[in-house]
Each structure stands twice: as C-alpha cells, then as structure tokens.
Design a protein around this motif. Sequence first.
Motif, PDB file in Angstrom:
ATOM      1  N   LEU A   1      80.388  44.888  80.799  1.00 47.39           N
ATOM      2  CA  LEU A   1      81.293  44.966  81.951  1.00 47.39           C
ATOM      3  C   LEU A   1      81.972  46.334  82.027  1.00 47.39           C
ATOM      4  O   LEU A   1      82.125  46.897  83.113  1.00 47.39           O
ATOM      5  N   HIS A   2      82.360  46.879  80.885  1.00 48.36           N
ATOM      6  CA  HIS A   2      82.969  48.208  80.864  1.00 48.36           C
ATOM      7  C   HIS A   2      81.985  49.264  81.389  1.00 48.36           C
ATOM      8  O   HIS A   2      82.326  50.088  82.234  1.00 48.36           O
ATOM      9  N   CYS A   3      80.755  49.207  80.891  1.00 46.48           N
ATOM     10  CA  CYS A   3      79.724  50.171  81.328  1.00 46.48           C
ATOM     11  C   CYS A   3      79.414  50.042  82.817  1.00 46.48           C
ATOM     12  O   CYS A   3      79.140  51.047  83.479  1.00 46.48           O
ATOM     13  N   ILE A   4      79.478  48.826  83.335  1.00 50.60           N
ATOM     14  CA  ILE A   4      79.238  48.629  84.769  1.00 50.60           C
ATOM     15  C   ILE A   4      80.320  49.360  85.572  1.00 50.60           C
ATOM     16  O   ILE A   4      80.014  50.116  86.504  1.00 50.60           O
ATOM     17  N   GLY A   5      81.579  49.169  85.176  1.00 48.89           N
ATOM     18  CA  GLY A   5      82.685  49.847  85.857  1.00 48.89           C
ATOM     19  C   GLY A   5      82.564  51.361  85.770  1.00 48.89           C
ATOM     20  O   GLY A   5      82.731  52.073  86.772  1.00 48.89           O
ATOM     21  N   LEU A   6      82.244  51.854  84.587  1.00 46.95           N
ATOM     22  CA  LEU A   6      82.065  53.299  84.401  1.00 46.95           C
ATOM     23  C   LEU A   6      80.908  53.814  85.254  1.00 46.95           C
ATOM     24  O   LEU A   6      81.008  54.865  85.894  1.00 46.95           O
ATOM     25  N   SER A   7      79.822  53.067  85.275  1.00 45.62           N
ATOM     26  CA  SER A   7      78.622  53.488  86.004  1.00 45.62           C
ATOM     27  C   SER A   7      78.837  53.523  87.506  1.00 45.62           C
ATOM     28  O   SER A   7      78.162  54.260  88.219  1.00 45.62           O
ATOM     29  N   LEU A   8      79.761  52.678  87.976  1.00 48.67           N
ATOM     30  CA  LEU A   8      80.067  52.660  89.403  1.00 48.67           C
ATOM     31  C   LEU A   8      81.209  53.621  89.736  1.00 48.67           C
ATOM     32  O   LEU A   8      81.742  53.604  90.847  1.00 48.67           O
ATOM     33  N   ASN A   9      81.576  54.437  88.733  1.00 50.25           N
ATOM     34  CA  ASN A   9      82.621  55.464  88.909  1.00 50.25           C
ATOM     35  C   ASN A   9      83.973  54.911  89.332  1.00 50.25           C
ATOM     36  O   ASN A   9      84.694  55.524  90.111  1.00 50.25           O
ATOM     37  N   TRP A  10      84.330  53.725  88.839  1.00 49.12           N
ATOM     38  CA  TRP A  10      85.659  53.189  89.131  1.00 49.12           C
ATOM     39  C   TRP A  10      86.705  54.130  88.538  1.00 49.12           C
ATOM     40  O   TRP A  10      86.545  54.625  87.417  1.00 49.12           O
ATOM     41  N   THR A  11      87.792  54.328  89.296  1.00 48.24           N
ATOM     42  CA  THR A  11      88.912  55.142  88.810  1.00 48.24           C
ATOM     43  C   THR A  11      90.217  54.442  89.175  1.00 48.24           C
ATOM     44  O   THR A  11      90.205  53.303  89.678  1.00 48.24           O
ATOM     45  N   GLU A  12      91.338  55.151  88.984  1.00 49.26           N
ATOM     46  CA  GLU A  12      92.653  54.555  89.303  1.00 49.26           C
ATOM     47  C   GLU A  12      92.816  54.327  90.812  1.00 49.26           C
ATOM     48  O   GLU A  12      93.708  53.616  91.240  1.00 49.26           O
ATOM     49  N   GLU A  13      91.925  54.887  91.615  1.00 50.00           N
ATOM     50  CA  GLU A  13      91.961  54.687  93.068  1.00 50.00           C
ATOM     51  C   GLU A  13      91.419  53.314  93.481  1.00 50.00           C
ATOM     52  O   GLU A  13      91.629  52.875  94.606  1.00 50.00           O
ATOM     53  N   ASP A  14      90.672  52.695  92.586  1.00 57.79           N
ATOM     54  CA  ASP A  14      89.894  51.522  92.995  1.00 57.79           C
ATOM     55  C   ASP A  14      90.605  50.199  92.738  1.00 57.79           C
ATOM     56  O   ASP A  14      91.320  50.037  91.756  1.00 57.79           O
ATOM     57  N   ILE A  15      90.356  49.267  93.638  1.00 59.53           N
ATOM     58  CA  ILE A  15      90.899  47.909  93.509  1.00 59.53           C
ATOM     59  C   ILE A  15      89.732  46.962  93.227  1.00 59.53           C
ATOM     60  O   ILE A  15      88.752  46.936  93.970  1.00 59.53           O
ATOM     61  N   ILE A  16      89.848  46.209  92.147  1.00 57.88           N
ATOM     62  CA  ILE A  16      88.811  45.282  91.725  1.00 57.88           C
ATOM     63  C   ILE A  16      89.386  43.867  91.774  1.00 57.88           C
ATOM     64  O   ILE A  16      90.521  43.642  91.356  1.00 57.88           O
ATOM     65  N   LEU A  17      88.606  42.917  92.275  1.00 54.90           N
ATOM     66  CA  LEU A  17      89.057  41.527  92.338  1.00 54.90           C
ATOM     67  C   LEU A  17      88.225  40.642  91.428  1.00 54.90           C
ATOM     68  O   LEU A  17      87.025  40.868  91.253  1.00 54.90           O
ATOM     69  N   THR A  18      88.885  39.638  90.835  1.00 59.84           N
ATOM     70  CA  THR A  18      88.142  38.601  90.121  1.00 59.84           C
ATOM     71  C   THR A  18      88.904  37.296  90.293  1.00 59.84           C
ATOM     72  O   THR A  18      89.956  37.258  90.940  1.00 59.84           O
ATOM     73  N   SER A  19      88.388  36.191  89.725  1.00 60.87           N
ATOM     74  CA  SER A  19      89.119  34.925  89.829  1.00 60.87           C
ATOM     75  C   SER A  19      89.933  34.739  88.548  1.00 60.87           C
ATOM     76  O   SER A  19      89.615  35.333  87.530  1.00 60.87           O
ATOM     77  N   PRO A  20      90.977  33.901  88.605  1.00 61.11           N
ATOM     78  CA  PRO A  20      91.807  33.715  87.411  1.00 61.11           C
ATOM     79  C   PRO A  20      91.134  32.840  86.347  1.00 61.11           C
ATOM     80  O   PRO A  20      91.515  32.888  85.187  1.00 61.11           O
TER      81      PRO A  20
ATOM     82  N   MET B   1      90.049  48.981  81.989  1.00 59.31           N
ATOM     83  CA  MET B   1      89.416  49.979  81.120  1.00 59.31           C
ATOM     84  C   MET B   1      89.078  51.265  81.880  1.00 59.31           C
ATOM     85  O   MET B   1      88.918  52.317  81.276  1.00 59.31           O
ATOM     86  N   THR B   2      88.919  51.158  83.197  1.00 62.47           N
ATOM     87  CA  THR B   2      88.683  52.360  84.002  1.00 62.47           C
ATOM     88  C   THR B   2      89.951  52.747  84.773  1.00 62.47           C
ATOM     89  O   THR B   2      89.884  53.496  85.755  1.00 62.47           O
ATOM     90  N   ASN B   3      91.092  52.199  84.328  1.00 64.42           N
ATOM     91  CA  ASN B   3      92.406  52.457  84.955  1.00 64.42           C
ATOM     92  C   ASN B   3      92.484  51.997  86.411  1.00 64.42           C
ATOM     93  O   ASN B   3      93.317  52.469  87.170  1.00 64.42           O
ATOM     94  N   SER B   4      91.600  51.094  86.797  1.00 64.47           N
ATOM     95  CA  SER B   4      91.606  50.604  88.173  1.00 64.47           C
ATOM     96  C   SER B   4      92.610  49.468  88.312  1.00 64.47           C
ATOM     97  O   SER B   4      93.107  48.948  87.310  1.00 64.47           O
ATOM     98  N   LYS B   5      92.880  49.098  89.564  1.00 58.75           N
ATOM     99  CA  LYS B   5      93.813  47.993  89.803  1.00 58.75           C
ATOM    100  C   LYS B   5      93.027  46.685  89.848  1.00 58.75           C
ATOM    101  O   LYS B   5      91.924  46.630  90.385  1.00 58.75           O
ATOM    102  N   ILE B   6      93.651  45.640  89.299  1.00 53.99           N
ATOM    103  CA  ILE B   6      93.009  44.331  89.333  1.00 53.99           C
ATOM    104  C   ILE B   6      93.875  43.372  90.151  1.00 53.99           C
ATOM    105  O   ILE B   6      95.099  43.446  90.126  1.00 53.99           O
ATOM    106  N   ASP B   7      93.223  42.515  90.900  1.00 55.10           N
ATOM    107  CA  ASP B   7      93.941  41.445  91.603  1.00 55.10           C
ATOM    108  C   ASP B   7      93.044  40.204  91.600  1.00 55.10           C
ATOM    109  O   ASP B   7      91.850  40.305  91.328  1.00 55.10           O
ATOM    110  N   PHE B   8      93.646  39.069  91.905  1.00 53.27           N
ATOM    111  CA  PHE B   8      92.922  37.809  91.749  1.00 53.27           C
ATOM    112  C   PHE B   8      92.671  37.079  93.069  1.00 53.27           C
ATOM    113  O   PHE B   8      93.408  37.256  94.033  1.00 53.27           O
ATOM    114  N   VAL B   9      91.626  36.254  93.049  1.00 53.66           N
ATOM    115  CA  VAL B   9      91.238  35.434  94.204  1.00 53.66           C
ATOM    116  C   VAL B   9      91.034  34.014  93.696  1.00 53.66           C
ATOM    117  O   VAL B   9      90.433  33.818  92.634  1.00 53.66           O
ATOM    118  N   ASP B  10      91.512  33.029  94.438  1.00 55.74           N
ATOM    119  CA  ASP B  10      91.462  31.632  93.982  1.00 55.74           C
ATOM    120  C   ASP B  10      90.020  31.107  93.867  1.00 55.74           C
ATOM    121  O   ASP B  10      89.073  31.697  94.396  1.00 55.74           O
TER     122      ASP B  10
END
Length: 388
Positions: A58-77, A89-98
């Motif tokens: 998962l870390h390598c995927i984020g790095l490979s997609l060039n995620w940075t602190e500018e990016d917002i990533i969503l996942t479920s809780p 790990m890529t200093n991106s923002k995380i938020d959740f979706v039900d």
Amino acid sequence: MIYYGKQNLNNLDIANVIKSLKAEKITQGEKPLEFENKLKTKFKSKYAISLSSGTAALHCIGLSLNWTEEDIILTSPITFIASASCALMTNSKIDFVDIDKDIFSMDPNALEDKIKLYRKKNKKITAVVITDFAGQPADWLDFYYLKKKYDIQLINDNCHSYGATYKDDIGYASKYADAVSLSFHPVKHITTIEGGAILTNNYQIYKNSKLFRSHGIDRNVQLTKRYPWKYNVKTLGYNYRMNDIQAALGISQLNRLDEFIVKKKKIAKIYDNFLNDFEFIKKPILKTNRTHSYHLYVLKINFDRLKYSKSKLFKFFKLSGITLQVHYIPLFYHQIFKKIKIDKEKFVNSVQYYKECFSVPIFSGIKKKEISKVKETLFNLKKKIYEK
Ligand SMILES: *Cc1c(COP(=O)(O)O)cnc(C)c1O
C-alpha cells in the motif's frame, strides 16, 4: 485455543522452503520473480511486484502514484489500519466514507456524496482505497463508474479477497482498480510468513514501485554492460523486498489457494446452515454477481435489544477455548485520527456494524472437532439467551 485465522502449511510447503534455503541465493535470486509470474497468471494482471508486506504494498502504491501533502485519499472506517496509514506515509490527507450495510465494504453512494461535498469546497479527491471486506468483492462496477466520472484513482485493498470472483472473473481486482494490494500474513488466504504484493496493469506503477521497493536504485541495463559496478540512486526508497525463502513458500502456497478457498466456502456453508434457526444472529449476506472467499466469517447480534454484551460473548466463547475477534474498530475511533472531524451521523452503518459484529474462526486447516466446538458454543449461547 481456536483463533479466527491460522496458516495452513503441509509437508510439501516445508520441503520447498528447505530446498530454497539451500539455493545459491536466499534473497534477490530468481524465486521472487517466479512468484510474481505465478501471481500475474493467477490474477490476470499485466504486472505483479512481490514485497515484504501488504502494508509495504500500500505504501509503494501511494508513492508510485506520486501522492503528496496536496492529495486527499478516502477509505472506509471498517478496514485494517494500513488502508488508511498508507495515505499518511506520503503525508497526504485521509478521510473516511461509510460502509454498505450488507457487505461492510465502502458504499459507492456515500463515496459520491463525499466527492460532491469536497467539490463544493473546490477540492478534488485523488484516490480511494477500497477493501473488499471479509473476502467479498465490493461494488466495483459502481466504483469504476465514479472513477471515470470524477477522475479518481482506485486502489483495491484486496488482502481479504484474492481468490474471490466478481462477474465470474478472478482477475477483477486489477481490472477495475489502478493498483491492488495483497497480503500473505499467516491469517490471510496464503502465507509467506510476512509478505505482500501489488497487482497492476499500469506500467508506471510497476516501474515506480520496483524503484521504491529497493532503495530507489535504478539499474540501466545498457550502462551496466559497460560499467558493471554502476547504479544510480534516483529517489528515496526502502528495503521492501520479499526474499527467496518467502517467495518459495508463496509459490508452494499459491498452488493450494483454490483448495483453501473451497474449504473455507464449505465451512461457511456449515455455519450458514447451522445458524438458520438463530433468529437473533445475522449471517453474512452475499450480493449478486460475485463469490465470497471467506477470509472472515462475521456475525452480528443486536446486543442492546438482547440485553447481552459483546464482552460477555467474548468471555463465554473463551471458556470453550475459542477466541473471537472484532474486524474492525472503526478507524476514526483511534487516537491517530483524533484531529479528523467525523460527523457520526454520516457513519451510521459503520457505528452500528461495530456495535454488533464479531468474527468466528474460519481457516482452511480447521479441524472437524473445532468446527463442532464453535457450533456447540453457539448452541449453548442460544440456550442461554432464551433461558433469560
Ligand atoms: C492484512 C491486511 C493488510 C496489511 O497486510 P500486512 O501484510 O500485515 O502488512 C492491509 N489491509 C488489510 C485489509 C488487511 O487485512
């Protein structure tokens, strides 16, 4: 003590490990490549990259997609922490979706609401990490539609579900998602002790993740023909490689994946049938167009209504030698996410699910005696509940 999951190693697996220990190279040899080729074939992806863990994937995927602190990533809780921490790990923002109330993976409608909410604030979602929860594929056609509509990256955290099918396709994960993470931790379908992999059809993700896997080192074939000592450190990388012993075990285990999943389906069927007349227990629901690989067998009880508690349930099972588990505590309850503002009303399904859920043992090597023990304990629970 019976736990919720456990590795299944036979004599051939062990012999293959011993053989690999006697090889010339025990890391950075041919075995990881051989394992990757087998993964590619099995799951119909263009590329496979073996790694030291699912979290590294998962870390390598984020790095490979060039995620940075500018990016917002969503996942479920309702997933393992790594589905969310890869964004941090890529200093991106995380938020959740039900979650979906029936299959407990992310709900595509809730995702679209969230995307729209961000758009109102002129913010764009970069990527969504979707866990195919418990072994059942999520609503990938809907997510694919949203990917096209809103130009978002889709990551399939497939750690629970490899071996399942969606629209009759075992290769569904890399078909709909840009990148797919797998884990081979001993509780997962197959094991390399610790280990993971990425599946992708995207050449750039493949190239990049190989760089991040091994210190950011780039070896130019033409150059090393002339100057054999030369290599170039292109970027900050890690040591996320899988070694040859792990890969040898992975190859051996992958040959047995179908057998493991057939067994887990049989166990699920036994539980399903047994629980038919337990009206206070909600069984797993399977949506159409997909098969379930039963990494987990999650049951739900409305404890409030029953005036019984989850702690009591755990104690009751423990007395019979069975350790139940909860998958998962909603991620936003953890201290690490305390800064994220969560509107609890937007997470009714996750909150309700957490109140009710528990996982009973399911693994391919479970003994008949152990299944009987689980059934007997459930039966005694029913008696206890009705006697109250
Ligand atoms: C197991 C798991 C991971 C992490 O895998 P490791 O190999 O333990 O690092 C990530 N996501 C989910 C959903 C998992 O179940």
